[in-house]
Every structure is written in structure tokens, then in C-alpha cells.
Scaffold this motif. Structure first.
Motif, PDB file in Angstrom:
ATOM      1  N   PRO A  21       0.815  -1.221   0.000  1.00  0.00           N
ATOM      2  CA  PRO A  21       0.000   0.000   0.000  1.00  0.00           C
ATOM      3  C   PRO A  21       0.853   1.278   0.000  1.00  0.00           C
ATOM      4  CG  PRO A  21      -0.939  -1.586   1.528  1.00  0.00           C
ATOM      5  CD  PRO A  21       0.394  -2.142   1.083  1.00  0.00           C
ATOM      6  N   GLU A  22       1.981   1.266   0.693  1.00  0.00           N
ATOM      7  CA  GLU A  22       2.859   2.445   0.666  1.00  0.00           C
ATOM      8  C   GLU A  22       3.415   2.680  -0.740  1.00  0.00           C
ATOM      9  OE1 GLU A  22       4.732   2.499   5.171  1.00  0.00           O
ATOM     10  OE2 GLU A  22       5.567   1.078   3.723  1.00  0.00           O
ATOM     11  N   VAL A  23       3.794   1.615  -1.421  1.00  0.00           N
ATOM     12  CA  VAL A  23       4.304   1.735  -2.785  1.00  0.00           C
ATOM     13  C   VAL A  23       3.218   2.278  -3.703  1.00  0.00           C
ATOM     14  CG1 VAL A  23       5.099   0.419  -4.806  1.00  0.00           C
ATOM     15  CG2 VAL A  23       6.089  -0.029  -2.551  1.00  0.00           C
ATOM     16  N   ILE A  24       2.023   1.743  -3.595  1.00  0.00           N
ATOM     17  CA  ILE A  24       0.918   2.210  -4.438  1.00  0.00           C
ATOM     18  C   ILE A  24       0.641   3.686  -4.183  1.00  0.00           C
ATOM     19  CG2 ILE A  24      -1.567   1.969  -4.868  1.00  0.00           C
ATOM     20  CD1 ILE A  24      -1.106  -1.091  -4.379  1.00  0.00           C
ATOM     21  N   ASN A  25       0.656   4.106  -2.931  1.00  0.00           N
ATOM     22  CA  ASN A  25       0.434   5.505  -2.590  1.00  0.00           C
ATOM     23  C   ASN A  25       1.516   6.404  -3.197  1.00  0.00           C
ATOM     24  OD1 ASN A  25      -0.791   7.732  -1.229  1.00  0.00           O
ATOM     25  ND2 ASN A  25       0.799   7.569   0.340  1.00  0.00           N
ATOM     26  N   ARG A  26       2.773   6.032  -3.031  1.00  0.00           N
ATOM     27  CA  ARG A  26       3.871   6.834  -3.577  1.00  0.00           C
ATOM     28  C   ARG A  26       3.855   6.851  -5.099  1.00  0.00           C
ATOM     29  NH1 ARG A  26       8.440   7.824   0.020  1.00  0.00           N
ATOM     30  NH2 ARG A  26       7.815   7.281   2.133  1.00  0.00           N
ATOM     31  N   LEU A  27       3.523   5.712  -5.701  1.00  0.00           N
ATOM     32  CA  LEU A  27       3.452   5.632  -7.151  1.00  0.00           C
ATOM     33  C   LEU A  27       2.314   6.488  -7.688  1.00  0.00           C
ATOM     34  CD1 LEU A  27       4.609   4.365  -9.697  1.00  0.00           C
ATOM     35  CD2 LEU A  27       3.099   2.402  -9.302  1.00  0.00           C
ATOM     36  N   THR A  28       1.169   6.427  -7.042  1.00  0.00           N
ATOM     37  CA  THR A  28       0.026   7.246  -7.436  1.00  0.00           C
ATOM     38  C   THR A  28       0.409   8.726  -7.410  1.00  0.00           C
ATOM     39  OG1 THR A  28      -1.545   5.594  -6.646  1.00  0.00           O
ATOM     40  CG2 THR A  28      -2.356   7.851  -6.829  1.00  0.00           C
ATOM     41  N   HIS A  29       1.101   9.128  -6.359  1.00  0.00           N
ATOM     42  CA  HIS A  29       1.553  10.519  -6.245  1.00  0.00           C
ATOM     43  C   HIS A  29       2.548  10.862  -7.358  1.00  0.00           C
ATOM     44  CE1 HIS A  29       2.600  14.294  -4.357  1.00  0.00           C
ATOM     45  NE2 HIS A  29       3.870  13.958  -4.461  1.00  0.00           N
ATOM     46  N   ALA A  30       3.523   9.983  -7.615  1.00  0.00           N
ATOM     47  CA  ALA A  30       4.536  10.246  -8.644  1.00  0.00           C
ATOM     48  C   ALA A  30       3.915  10.344 -10.035  1.00  0.00           C
ATOM     49  CB  ALA A  30       5.598   9.146  -8.623  1.00  0.00           C
ATOM     50  N   LEU A  31       2.860   9.582 -10.266  1.00  0.00           N
ATOM     51  CA  LEU A  31       2.184   9.609 -11.567  1.00  0.00           C
ATOM     52  C   LEU A  31       1.203  10.770 -11.690  1.00  0.00           C
ATOM     53  CD1 LEU A  31       1.505   5.790 -11.903  1.00  0.00           C
ATOM     54  CD2 LEU A  31       3.093   7.138 -13.307  1.00  0.00           C
ATOM     55  N   GLY A  32       0.995  11.494 -10.589  1.00  0.00           N
ATOM     56  CA  GLY A  32       0.057  12.616 -10.608  1.00  0.00           C
ATOM     57  C   GLY A  32      -1.384  12.175 -10.668  1.00  0.00           C
ATOM     58  N   GLU A  33      -1.654  10.957 -10.222  1.00  0.00           N
ATOM     59  CA  GLU A  33      -3.026  10.451 -10.216  1.00  0.00           C
ATOM     60  C   GLU A  33      -3.681  10.808  -8.894  1.00  0.00           C
ATOM     61  OE1 GLU A  33      -2.402   6.288 -10.716  1.00  0.00           O
ATOM     62  OE2 GLU A  33      -1.977   6.466 -12.846  1.00  0.00           O
ATOM     63  N   SER A  34      -4.988  10.866  -8.905  1.00  0.00           N
ATOM     64  CA  SER A  34      -5.679  11.116  -7.655  1.00  0.00           C
ATOM     65  C   SER A  34      -5.803   9.790  -6.902  1.00  0.00           C
ATOM     66  CB  SER A  34      -7.056  11.737  -7.882  1.00  0.00           C
ATOM     67  OG  SER A  34      -7.834  10.882  -8.682  1.00  0.00           O
ATOM     68  N   SER A  35      -5.669   9.867  -5.604  1.00  0.00           N
ATOM     69  CA  SER A  35      -5.788   8.676  -4.763  1.00  0.00           C
ATOM     70  C   SER A  35      -7.249   8.331  -4.593  1.00  0.00           C
ATOM     71  CB  SER A  35      -5.169   8.933  -3.386  1.00  0.00           C
ATOM     72  OG  SER A  35      -3.811   9.219  -3.520  1.00  0.00           O
ATOM     73  N   PRO A  36      -7.552   7.043  -4.634  1.00  0.00           N
ATOM     74  CA  PRO A  36      -8.931   6.667  -4.355  1.00  0.00           C
ATOM     75  C   PRO A  36      -9.227   6.957  -2.897  1.00  0.00           C
ATOM     76  CG  PRO A  36      -7.554   4.722  -4.594  1.00  0.00           C
ATOM     77  CD  PRO A  36      -6.703   5.917  -4.914  1.00  0.00           C
ATOM     78  N   GLY A  37     -10.396   7.415  -2.622  1.00  0.00           N
ATOM     79  CA  GLY A  37     -10.804   7.696  -1.244  1.00  0.00           C
ATOM     80  C   GLY A  37     -11.059   6.400  -0.496  1.00  0.00           C
ATOM     81  N   PRO A  38     -11.374   6.518   0.771  1.00  0.00           N
ATOM     82  CA  PRO A  38     -11.675   5.310   1.539  1.00  0.00           C
ATOM     83  C   PRO A  38     -12.939   4.646   1.004  1.00  0.00           C
ATOM     84  CG  PRO A  38     -12.069   7.293   2.844  1.00  0.00           C
ATOM     85  CD  PRO A  38     -11.466   7.722   1.542  1.00  0.00           C
ATOM     86  N   ALA A  39     -12.983   3.337   1.141  1.00  0.00           N
ATOM     87  CA  ALA A  39     -14.145   2.585   0.670  1.00  0.00           C
ATOM     88  C   ALA A  39     -15.369   3.014   1.472  1.00  0.00           C
ATOM     89  CB  ALA A  39     -13.894   1.086   0.828  1.00  0.00           C
ATOM     90  N   PRO A  40     -16.514   3.122   0.812  1.00  0.00           N
ATOM     91  CA  PRO A  40     -17.719   3.497   1.546  1.00  0.00           C
ATOM     92  C   PRO A  40     -18.103   2.417   2.544  1.00  0.00           C
ATOM     93  CG  PRO A  40     -18.231   2.981  -0.763  1.00  0.00           C
ATOM     94  CD  PRO A  40     -16.742   2.900  -0.600  1.00  0.00           C
ATOM     95  N   ALA A  41     -18.643   2.852   3.645  1.00  0.00           N
ATOM     96  CA  ALA A  41     -19.089   1.904   4.677  1.00  0.00           C
ATOM     97  C   ALA A  41     -20.315   1.185   4.180  1.00  0.00           C
ATOM     98  CB  ALA A  41     -19.389   2.643   5.975  1.00  0.00           C
ATOM     99  N   SER A  42     -20.365  -0.099   4.445  1.00  0.00           N
ATOM    100  CA  SER A  42     -21.551  -0.841   4.061  1.00  0.00           C
ATOM    101  C   SER A  42     -22.450  -0.970   5.268  1.00  0.00           C
ATOM    102  CB  SER A  42     -21.168  -2.218   3.502  1.00  0.00           C
ATOM    103  OG  SER A  42     -20.482  -2.958   4.489  1.00  0.00           O
ATOM    104  N   GLY A  43     -23.685  -1.120   5.054  1.00  0.00           N
ATOM    105  CA  GLY A  43     -24.536  -1.204   6.227  1.00  0.00           C
ATOM    106  C   GLY A  43     -25.893  -1.617   5.995  1.00  0.00           C
TER     107      GLY A  43
END
Length: 126
Positions: free
Chosen positions: A104-126
Motif C-alpha cells: 500500500p505504501e508503494v501504491i500511494n507513492r506511485l500514485t503521487h509520482a504519476l500525478g493520479e488522484s488517490s482513491p478515497g476510503p471505501a464506503p461503509a456498508s450497512g
């Protein structure tokens, strides 16, 4: 910035630009050294020259090979996460040392380096 920090920054910058990731392997597979805490890291490099240097330092029949960024991101990283391996980034020096990150840290850093927006937290199910 530390040497390892500079190497990590170079990794994400280079990979975002070239869209290629390098690793070393022989016919039996790739090395995944264990750190002092008992976790294994699968090392990757951002350039052919860095990976070739690592293969030379480790010796044996290791050779440098490449993966497209898309394949690494979509196939290799999930496999590493499933195996609970860390991701070694641009290890360097005579003992091949450097930082290792969780997937997950690699994906986060890669997303930032590529200038992509990070996906937000998954919606809560209920």
C-alpha cells in the motif's frame, strides 16, 4: 535527505517517467532477502543499470529483467501483498541496502509520482 531516501525518490520519479520496473532473477526466481525483523523484501530498481549492478553484486546467474509499470502495478504488487512481502526500492551500495515499503505504501507513492488522484476510503456498508 538520506541516501536511501534519495534512492527511493529517484525510483518513483524514474518509474513514473519510463513506465518500466527492473528486477533481478535467475532460473529459480528472484532473491527476497529477510530483514532484521524477519520480513522478506522483493527488491526492484528503476533503471537497467541499477538492476545489473545488483545482479553483479549478488553474483551467481542473476540477470536483470524488466516489467512494464502496468504489469508490475496490476499483477506483481498484488502477488507481493498476498505473500506479505515488502517491496525493496532501488537498493544500492556494496551491500545492497535501502528502504522497503509495504505494497500500500508503494501504491500511494506511485500514485503521487504519476500525478493520479488517490482513491478515497471505501464506503461503509450497512
Amino acid at each position: 535527505m538520506s541516501q536511501s531516501g534519495a534512492q527511493a525518490a529517484a525510483f518513483f520519479r524514474d518509474v513514473a517517467l519510463e513506465r518500466t520496473v527492473w528486477f533481478v532473477r535467475d532460473d529459480a526466481g528472484s532473491p527476497a532477502p529477510m530483514d532484521s525483523s524477519g520480513r522478506r523484501s522483493a527488491p526492484f530498481w528503476s533503471t537497467a543499470a541499477r538492476a545489473k549492478r545488483a545482479a553483479e553484486l549478488w553474483g551467481g546467474n542473476l540477470r536483470a529483467e524488466s516489467l512494464t509499470l502496468d504489469h508490475w502495478r496490476n499483477a506483481e504488487l498484488p502477488d507481493l501483498a498476498d505473500g506479505q512481502l515488502l517491496v525493496g526500492i532501488n537498493w544500492s551500495g556494496p551491500r545492497l541496502v535501502g528502504w522497503s515499503f509495504t505494497v500500500p505504501e508503494v501504491i500511494n507513492r506511485l500514485t503521487h509520482a504519476l500525478g493520479e488522484s488517490s482513491p478515497g476510503p471505501a464506503p461503509a456498508s450497512g
